[in-house]
Design a protein around this motif. Structure first.
Motif, PDB file in Angstrom:
ATOM      1  N   ARG A 157       0.832  -1.195   0.045  1.00  0.00           N
ATOM      2  CA  ARG A 157      -0.037  -0.022   0.017  1.00  0.00           C
ATOM      3  C   ARG A 157       0.795   1.106   0.034  1.00  0.00           C
ATOM      4  NH1 ARG A 157      -5.348  -0.463   3.603  1.00  0.00           N
ATOM      5  NH2 ARG A 157      -6.260   0.383   1.644  1.00  0.00           N
ATOM      6  N   SER A 158       1.861   1.115   0.804  1.00  0.00           N
ATOM      7  CA  SER A 158       2.805   2.496   0.882  1.00  0.00           C
ATOM      8  C   SER A 158       3.588   2.543  -0.487  1.00  0.00           C
ATOM      9  CB  SER A 158       3.783   2.279   1.889  1.00  0.00           C
ATOM     10  OG  SER A 158       4.748   1.429   1.879  1.00  0.00           O
ATOM     11  N   GLU A 208       2.393   1.599  -3.519  1.00  0.00           N
ATOM     12  CA  GLU A 208       1.353   2.271  -4.404  1.00  0.00           C
ATOM     13  C   GLU A 208       1.035   3.744  -4.053  1.00  0.00           C
ATOM     14  OE1 GLU A 208      -1.349  -1.813  -4.701  1.00  0.00           O
ATOM     15  OE2 GLU A 208      -1.913  -0.282  -3.439  1.00  0.00           O
ATOM     16  N   LYS A 209       0.974   4.206  -2.877  1.00  0.00           N
ATOM     17  CA  LYS A 209       0.752   5.771  -2.582  1.00  0.00           C
ATOM     18  C   LYS A 209       1.818   6.293  -3.215  1.00  0.00           C
ATOM     19  CE  LYS A 209      -2.380   5.017   1.448  1.00  0.00           C
ATOM     20  NZ  LYS A 209      -2.447   4.958   2.854  1.00  0.00           N
ATOM     21  N   SER A 210       3.410   5.690  -3.005  1.00  0.00           N
ATOM     22  CA  SER A 210       4.430   6.569  -3.428  1.00  0.00           C
ATOM     23  C   SER A 210       4.415   6.589  -4.867  1.00  0.00           C
ATOM     24  CB  SER A 210       5.596   5.648  -2.876  1.00  0.00           C
ATOM     25  OG  SER A 210       6.829   6.212  -3.378  1.00  0.00           O
ATOM     26  N   ALA A 245       1.950   9.165  -5.995  1.00  0.00           N
ATOM     27  CA  ALA A 245       2.404  10.534  -5.633  1.00  0.00           C
ATOM     28  C   ALA A 245       3.687  10.732  -7.064  1.00  0.00           C
ATOM     29  CB  ALA A 245       2.969  10.686  -4.236  1.00  0.00           C
ATOM     30  N   SER A 305      -3.644   7.087  -9.554  1.00  0.00           N
ATOM     31  CA  SER A 305      -3.782   5.833  -8.627  1.00  0.00           C
ATOM     32  C   SER A 305      -2.753   4.773  -8.934  1.00  0.00           C
ATOM     33  CB  SER A 305      -5.227   5.379  -8.435  1.00  0.00           C
ATOM     34  OG  SER A 305      -5.565   4.941  -9.797  1.00  0.00           O
TER      35      SER A 305
END
Length: 179
Positions: free
Chosen positions: A104-105, A107-109, A112, A124
């Protein structure tokens, strides 16, 4: 949540419900038999007489058994299918130390990093074992080179993280409706 997880959960819930209801029916039949009564719900005397008149070589028996084997194999396939990893291994500078990053981190990175690219208004990301997929939204539909810039930003972020295994990247661009 992925479609496979939904299918697995629904099949598991239905199978658990069927086993629960089946066990309740068996308990009811055992109690009825212990009290000397006729079958309460299941006509098992009819079933046993039908089974006595059919052999293992009858087509209906073989069809039912093949169907049950196929159903069992499908359930096993669903049970043993590997899902998305919860974390991905990173390269470690010192031996004997395992370093991971949560999926999850990561994917967020990646989302971003894609969002910081010029011309991208939102993104996303989805990460599997071997592929990082980024869905980015742009305002202008035909900006040349935007996809390459997003791929470059995502690849640079993956390289900076130092994953143990290299990943393929897939970038999908969509135009965001600004009306």
């Amino acid at each position: 949540m992925t479609a496979t997880k939904w299918i697995t959960r629904v099949v598991s819930a239905l199978l658990a419900l069927a086993l629960f209801l089946g066990s309740l029916l068996v308990v009811v039949e055992i109690v009825a038999a212990a009290l000397g009564r006729a079958p309460a719900v299941l006509p098992y005397s009819d079933w046993t007489s039908w089974l006595r008149t059919h052999s293992w070589n009858d087509w209906i028996v073989n069809t039912v058994l093949v169907g049950l084997v196929i159903l069992g194999l499908l359930l096993l396939l669903l049970a043993f299918r590997r899902g998305k990893p919860a974390s991905l291994a990173l390269r470690s500078e010192s031996g004997g130390v395992d370093v991971t990053a949560s999926r999850r981190s990561l994917e967020k990175s990646l989302a971003a990093a894609a969002t910081r690219t010029t011309g991208i208004v939102g993104a996303s990301a989805s990460v599997s074992r071997r592929t990082a997929r980024v869905d980015a939204q742009t305002v202008a539909p035909s900006q040349p080179g935007v996809r390459e810039e997003v791929e470059s930003a995502v690849r640079a972020r993956l390289d900076a993280l130092g994953l143990e295994r290299p990943m393929r990247t897939r970038v999908e661009l969509t135009t965001k409706d600004t009306r």
